[in-house]
Design an enzyme around this catalytic site. Structure first.
Site, PDB file in Angstrom:
ATOM      1  N   HIS A  98       0.526  -1.103   0.008  1.00  0.00           N
ATOM      2  CA  HIS A  98       0.101  -0.121  -0.081  1.00  0.00           C
ATOM      3  C   HIS A  98       0.951   1.191  -0.075  1.00  0.00           C
ATOM      4  O   HIS A  98       0.472   2.219  -0.531  1.00  0.00           O
ATOM      5  CB  HIS A  98      -1.007  -0.111   1.205  1.00  0.00           C
ATOM      6  N   GLU A 112     -12.280 -10.045  -5.694  1.00  0.00           N
ATOM      7  CA  GLU A 112     -10.998 -10.074  -5.173  1.00  0.00           C
ATOM      8  C   GLU A 112     -10.492 -11.511  -4.866  1.00  0.00           C
ATOM      9  O   GLU A 112      -9.350 -11.873  -4.678  1.00  0.00           O
ATOM     10  CB  GLU A 112     -10.733  -9.169  -4.013  1.00  0.00           C
ATOM     11  N   ASP A 128      -5.642  -8.354  -5.144  1.00  0.00           N
ATOM     12  CA  ASP A 128      -6.127  -9.241  -4.370  1.00  0.00           C
ATOM     13  C   ASP A 128      -6.363 -10.452  -5.249  1.00  0.00           C
ATOM     14  O   ASP A 128      -5.963 -11.611  -4.685  1.00  0.00           O
ATOM     15  CB  ASP A 128      -7.060  -8.921  -3.320  1.00  0.00           C
ATOM     16  N   CYS A 171     -10.251  -1.907 -10.482  1.00  0.00           N
ATOM     17  CA  CYS A 171      -9.733  -1.058  -9.856  1.00  0.00           C
ATOM     18  C   CYS A 171      -8.244  -1.352  -9.212  1.00  0.00           C
ATOM     19  O   CYS A 171      -7.902  -0.386  -8.446  1.00  0.00           O
ATOM     20  CB  CYS A 171     -10.727  -0.532  -8.805  1.00  0.00           C
TER      21      CYS A 171
HETATM   22  C1  PEP Z   1      -7.099  -4.821  -4.941  1.00  0.00           C
HETATM   23  O1  PEP Z   1      -7.049  -5.709  -4.152  1.00  0.00           O
HETATM   24  O2  PEP Z   1      -6.901  -4.878  -6.106  1.00  0.00           O
HETATM   25  C2  PEP Z   1      -7.808  -3.538  -4.679  1.00  0.00           C
HETATM   26  C3  PEP Z   1      -8.075  -2.457  -5.496  1.00  0.00           C
HETATM   27  O3  PEP Z   1      -7.985  -3.246  -3.350  1.00  0.00           O
HETATM   28  P1  PEP Z   1      -6.371  -3.051  -2.276  1.00  0.00           P
HETATM   29  O4  PEP Z   1      -5.228  -3.000  -3.263  1.00  0.00           O
HETATM   30  O5  PEP Z   1      -6.766  -1.863  -1.388  1.00  0.00           O
HETATM   31  O6  PEP Z   1      -6.361  -4.224  -1.418  1.00  0.00           O
HETATM   32 MG    MG Z   2      -7.845  -5.569  -2.269  1.00  0.00          MG
END
Ligand code: PEP
Ligand code: MG
Length: 542
Positions: free
Chosen positions: A188, A430, A454, A501
């Site tokens: 992140h 996910e 994910d 996303c």
């Molecule tokens: C993902 O898992 O692709 C996502 C957009 O959520 P995060 O990266 O916040 O886990």
């Molecule tokens: Mg995610």
């Protein structure tokens, strides 16, 4: 000149001074002392310094952000003056004839545990504060300021590693780039760097250490090179690259206001991913059509206690209003796995990525979930908000979340509060399970959004945080692409629209493939929007 190397995770050139961030996560050894009174004095001096720091922070917070935010430091001040807490530390020093650091650590854990075990969620939240003041005392005992000393001049932030909450608490205006010893391109921190458009290099290894603090460096976020004390020739070459990069940005600027349309006329939605209200400005700056993913957990990560309904309502309302009728998808809080928050007081898990995270945690903590849903539904009266649930594996989870959403709507109706009764609801795909049953899920909601970070991790059984596994963590893997294709087909067959996303949405090498599959929306970090628009204009989907 010395050269270090890591993984480039966000392009760009940064030239400046390196500031080494010392993590607040510290372990302390027990050392026997002969003179407990002298140790007491050391502790008393550190205590004075900690009190001064908290007072200063309180004044700064009051001036810069407001009384409400400053209140947390008032609590810290009270805790630092608490006799039970101070007596416990002094007691350990005397009884065990040990160093003050060890006494602070023992007391920190004891007090944090007893707060965490209390029934009242407010008092549970104090566990994080007691950890915070104890860590400050440890910093003062070690003679460290404990804060990122950025001075007035912006710096290149270096660290062994950065947690999402450390990253979120930094003053972004003073950061030129991120460089970390560990970390993966899916972490992140890397995602935050991309959102801010800051050059970032991770996994540099042990050669990135505190001895570099304060030295002039150049970070090449395209190649992963870090030049320490660069010579004149390198500086001139990198300056030239920086100018070229600025020219490329100007070229991309010419795509502002243009449609996201392929060569053969297919239009798609290009949205932006953000994690804070302040980043709405980036959505406008880079001309995104909406917000495809607002990672609401960053509101929680940036706070020392659960943000209450009104605080959240104010944040979501601001997003809704500032987006002026453009769709803004708020993802409900996705805590757990790599995004840990002390005040949630979660049990340690063997496998946090497979543990209590995302919607699972919300369903287990209905009071936290309901507060967020109330804030969101209330804010829907001020713009075009949508809500989306993360980390879903079963239909019943979505049914339970929707039932709570309905309860919230009923309550607000009774309270005569306005809201948008047609606010769209979506589910993130996910997990492989969610992809496989996406036909059933699509019937429950208005849209599906593929969280490919994910989805890749769970499909390929590869920890997205583990830098050593990056070669195996391939979102272009045929298994992932087949699941994406299934999800798009299932969504469309069941009257739902579908977006991507995860980071894959901004990978221009795969844009044409995703568009040919029929994806309706791509949501990327704001600085990627115009480049993606340019790529879309070069695609033919047939
Ligand atoms: C993902 O898992 O692709 C996502 C957009 O959520 P995060 O990266 O916040 O886990
Ligand atoms: Mg995610």
């Amino acid at each position: 000149m010395r050269q270090l190397h890591g993984k480039p995770v966000c392009g760009g050139i940064a030239i400046g001074r390196l500031g080494f961030f010392r993590s607040r996560d510290r372990s302390v050894a027990r050392v026997s002392v002969a003179d407990a009174a002298a140790e007491h004095e050391r502790f008393a001096a550190a205590h004075q310094a900690a009190m001064r720091q908290v007072t200063e922070l309180q004044e700064r917070a009051r001036a810069e952000i407001g009384d409400k935010e400053a209140a947390v430091f008032e609590i810290h001040q009270m805790m630092l003056e608490d006799d039970d807490y101070l007596d416990a530390i002094r007691g350990v020093i005397i009884e065990q004839m040990c160093n003050a650091e060890y006494a602070v650590t023992v007391t920190r854990e004891e007090f944090a545990r007893s707060f965490a075990e209390m029934d009242d969620p407010y008092l549970q939240g104090r566990a994080a504060d007691v950890r915070d003041i104890s860590d400050r005392l440890l910093d003062c005992l070690a003679g460290r300021s404990g804060e990122l000393d950025v001075g007035d001049e912006p710096v290149i932030v270096a660290a062994k590693d950065l947690t999402p909450s450390e990253t979120v608490q930094m003053d972004k205006r003073k950061i030129l780039a991120f460089v970390t010893g560990g970390g993966s391109s899916n972490s992140h921190t890397a995602i935050l760097a991309r959102t801010m458009g800051l050059p970032a290099v991770v996994d540099v290894g042990d050669s990135l250490d505190e001895s570099l603090d304060g030295l002039p460096v150049i970070v090449d976020g395209f190649t992963g090179a870090i030049y320490v004390e660069p010579d004149a020739e390198t500086t001139a070459a990198m300056e030239k690259r920086r100018v070229e990069e600025a020219a490329r940005q100007t070229m991309l600027d010419s795509f502002r206001g243009k449609p996201n349309r392929t060569r053969d006329g297919k239009e798609v939605m290009v949205y932006a991913n953000i994690g804070s209200v302040a980043e709405v400005e980036l959505v406008h700056r880079y001309d995104a059509g909406g917000i495809g993913l607002f990672r609401s957990e960053f509101l929680f990560l940036g706070s020392s206690d659960y943000p209450d309904e009104d605080t959240q309502f104010a944040a979501y309302r601001k997003v809704a209003k500032e987006m002026g009728g453009k769709r803004s998808i708020i993802r409900t809080v996705d805590i757990g796995a790599d995004k840990q928050i002390a005040y949630f007081a979660l049990d340690a898990e063997e496998n946090p990525a497979l543990g209590l995270r995302g919607l699972r945690l919300c369903l287990e903590r209905p009071e936290v979930f309901k507060t967020q849903l109330r804030a969101l539904v209330r804010a829907s009266a001020f713009g075009k908000l949508a809500v989306m649930f993360p980390m879903v594996a079963s239909v019943w989870e979505v049914a339970e979340a929707k039932a709570l959403l309905e309860t919230v709507r009923e309550e607000l109706r009774r309270e005569d509060r306005p809201f948008d009764p047609d606010m769209e609801v979506g589910v993130m795909i996910e997990t492989p399970a969610a992809a496989v049953i996406s036909d059933i899920l699509a019937r429950e909601v208005d849209f599906l959004s593929l969280g490919t970070n994910d989805l890749t991790q769970y499909t390929l059984a590869v920890d997205r945080q583990n830098a050593r596994l990056e070669r195996f963590c391939d979102p272009h893997h045929e298994a992932v692409l087949r699941l994406i294709r299934t999800v798009v087909d299932n969504a469309h067959a069941n009257n739902a629209w579908v977006g991507v996303c995860g980071e894959l949405a901004g990978d221009t090498a795969i844009t044409e493939t995703l568009l040919r599959m029929g994806v309706d929306e791509l949501s990327v970090s704001p600085p990627k929007v115009l480049e993606l628009r340019k790529t879309i204009a070069e695609c033919t989907v047939g």
